[in-house]
Design a protein around this motif. Structure first.
Motif, PDB file in Angstrom:
ATOM      1  N   ASP A  60       0.823  -1.210   0.000  1.00  0.00           N
ATOM      2  CA  ASP A  60       0.000   0.000   0.000  1.00  0.00           C
ATOM      3  C   ASP A  60       0.858   1.260   0.000  1.00  0.00           C
ATOM      4  O   ASP A  60       0.589   2.212  -0.728  1.00  0.00           O
ATOM      5  CB  ASP A  60      -0.923   0.020   1.224  1.00  0.00           C
ATOM      6  CG  ASP A  60      -2.129  -0.887   1.046  1.00  0.00           C
ATOM      7  OD1 ASP A  60      -2.296  -1.412  -0.064  1.00  0.00           O
ATOM      8  OD2 ASP A  60      -2.886  -1.058   2.009  1.00  0.00           O
ATOM      9  N   GLU A  61       1.905   1.245   0.811  1.00  0.00           N
ATOM     10  CA  GLU A  61       2.773   2.414   0.909  1.00  0.00           C
ATOM     11  C   GLU A  61       3.560   2.624  -0.380  1.00  0.00           C
ATOM     12  O   GLU A  61       3.844   3.754  -0.781  1.00  0.00           O
ATOM     13  CB  GLU A  61       3.726   2.266   2.096  1.00  0.00           C
ATOM     14  CG  GLU A  61       3.078   2.533   3.446  1.00  0.00           C
ATOM     15  CD  GLU A  61       2.002   1.516   3.788  1.00  0.00           C
ATOM     16  OE1 GLU A  61       2.173   0.335   3.432  1.00  0.00           O
ATOM     17  OE2 GLU A  61       1.005   1.883   4.417  1.00  0.00           O
ATOM     18  N   LEU A  62       3.904   1.527  -1.048  1.00  0.00           N
ATOM     19  CA  LEU A  62       4.605   1.618  -2.331  1.00  0.00           C
ATOM     20  C   LEU A  62       3.693   2.256  -3.373  1.00  0.00           C
ATOM     21  O   LEU A  62       4.118   3.122  -4.148  1.00  0.00           O
ATOM     22  CB  LEU A  62       5.052   0.223  -2.779  1.00  0.00           C
ATOM     23  CG  LEU A  62       5.910   0.145  -4.042  1.00  0.00           C
ATOM     24  CD1 LEU A  62       7.205   0.923  -3.870  1.00  0.00           C
ATOM     25  CD2 LEU A  62       6.214  -1.320  -4.377  1.00  0.00           C
ATOM     26  N   GLU A  63       2.434   1.858  -3.383  1.00  0.00           N
ATOM     27  CA  GLU A  63       1.469   2.454  -4.317  1.00  0.00           C
ATOM     28  C   GLU A  63       1.247   3.926  -3.976  1.00  0.00           C
ATOM     29  O   GLU A  63       1.148   4.767  -4.876  1.00  0.00           O
ATOM     30  CB  GLU A  63       0.140   1.704  -4.259  1.00  0.00           C
ATOM     31  CG  GLU A  63      -0.871   2.227  -5.269  1.00  0.00           C
ATOM     32  CD  GLU A  63      -2.221   1.556  -5.172  1.00  0.00           C
ATOM     33  OE1 GLU A  63      -3.056   1.790  -6.066  1.00  0.00           O
ATOM     34  OE2 GLU A  63      -2.466   0.810  -4.202  1.00  0.00           O
ATOM     35  N   MET A  64       1.174   4.246  -2.683  1.00  0.00           N
ATOM     36  CA  MET A  64       0.975   5.637  -2.282  1.00  0.00           C
ATOM     37  C   MET A  64       2.148   6.496  -2.732  1.00  0.00           C
ATOM     38  O   MET A  64       1.961   7.625  -3.204  1.00  0.00           O
ATOM     39  CB  MET A  64       0.828   5.721  -0.755  1.00  0.00           C
ATOM     40  CG  MET A  64       0.479   7.127  -0.250  1.00  0.00           C
ATOM     41  SD  MET A  64      -1.145   7.700  -0.762  1.00  0.00           S
ATOM     42  CE  MET A  64      -0.784   9.287  -1.507  1.00  0.00           C
ATOM     43  N   ALA A  65       3.362   5.973  -2.614  1.00  0.00           N
ATOM     44  CA  ALA A  65       4.545   6.716  -3.062  1.00  0.00           C
ATOM     45  C   ALA A  65       4.463   6.978  -4.563  1.00  0.00           C
ATOM     46  O   ALA A  65       4.784   8.076  -5.034  1.00  0.00           O
ATOM     47  CB  ALA A  65       5.819   5.936  -2.730  1.00  0.00           C
TER      48      ALA A  65
END
Length: 222
Positions: A60-65
């Motif tokens: 999720d954090e990778l997609e948010m970045a």
């Protein structure tokens, strides 16, 4: 679908329609404000959804970045096509890594092989047009290299949606595919003589890109 979500979509689409005209109005301030507010909406909505999921390092954090780099690249394009493109390239790379890691975790990585077919047709066709001189202009070859990243993310993302299924993945797959398509409109606008003399190509670029980012943002809430 909640009333808040319906309102968000209506506000977003109203601003998008407004941007289709402010972008070609010749008024830079109007265009910049409209674009930054519009881009902020998909970024803030995505961040809200990720924050609601809880803060922990993961996919999720990778997609948010990747979404944040898209937002930053979008804003920077207002002042520098080169800097904006470089920032977008980082976001594209993060989207590709996210897609591959998600496919691997879902056990469908081997089923994405056919993404190479639309990639070869789309990017290969554009590259040939650039080499033959149909598309000409400053940074044309550099843009073709950039286009490889956005084409890869779009083709892999759509193939991933086909492999995994589900509303969340289909929204993401459709959104990332529209993102990819938008850059082809952008390429023709900048590097083809006819496309530079008409407004509809640039408007198609903005409509497909911001609609795609809306779908990606909506997928983060599922």
């Amino acid at each position: 679908m909640s009333n808040r979500l319906i309102l968000f979509i209506l506000v977003y689409m109203t601003l998008l329609i407004s941007y289709l005209f402010s972008e070609t109005s010749g008024n830079f301030r109007r265009r910049a404000v409209n674009k930054i507010v519009l881009a902020s909406l998909f970024a803030l909505y995505s961040f809200r959804n990720f924050a609601a999921h809880g803060l922990a390092l993961g996919l999720d954090e990778l997609e948010m970045a990747a979404i944040l780099f898209s937002f930053a690249g979008d804003c920077c394009l207002l002042w520098s096509f080169t800097v904006g493109g470089a920032i977008f390239s980082i976001g594209n790379f993060l989207f590709i890594v996210y897609e591959l890691l998600l496919a691997n975790s879902a056990g469908v990585l081997g089923r994405l092989w056919w993404a190479a077919i639309p990639f070869a047709l789309l990017w290969g066709g554009y590259f040939i047009l650039e080499k033959k001189g149909v598309l000409q202009g400053k940074h044309g070859a550099t843009f073709a290299k950039y286009l490889a990243t956005t084409t890869a993310q779009g083709c892999i993302g759509f193939a991933l949606a086909c492999a995994m299924g589900g509303t969340k993945q289909w929204l993401f797959g459709a959104g990332i595919a529209l993102f990819m398509i938008s850059d082809y409109f952008l390429g023709f606008h900048h590097y083809h003589h006819y496309a530079r003399t008409t407004k509809w190509v640039l408007r198609c670029n903005s409509f497909t890109y911001f609609t795609g980012m809306l779908l990606i943002a909506l997928s983060t809430g599922l």
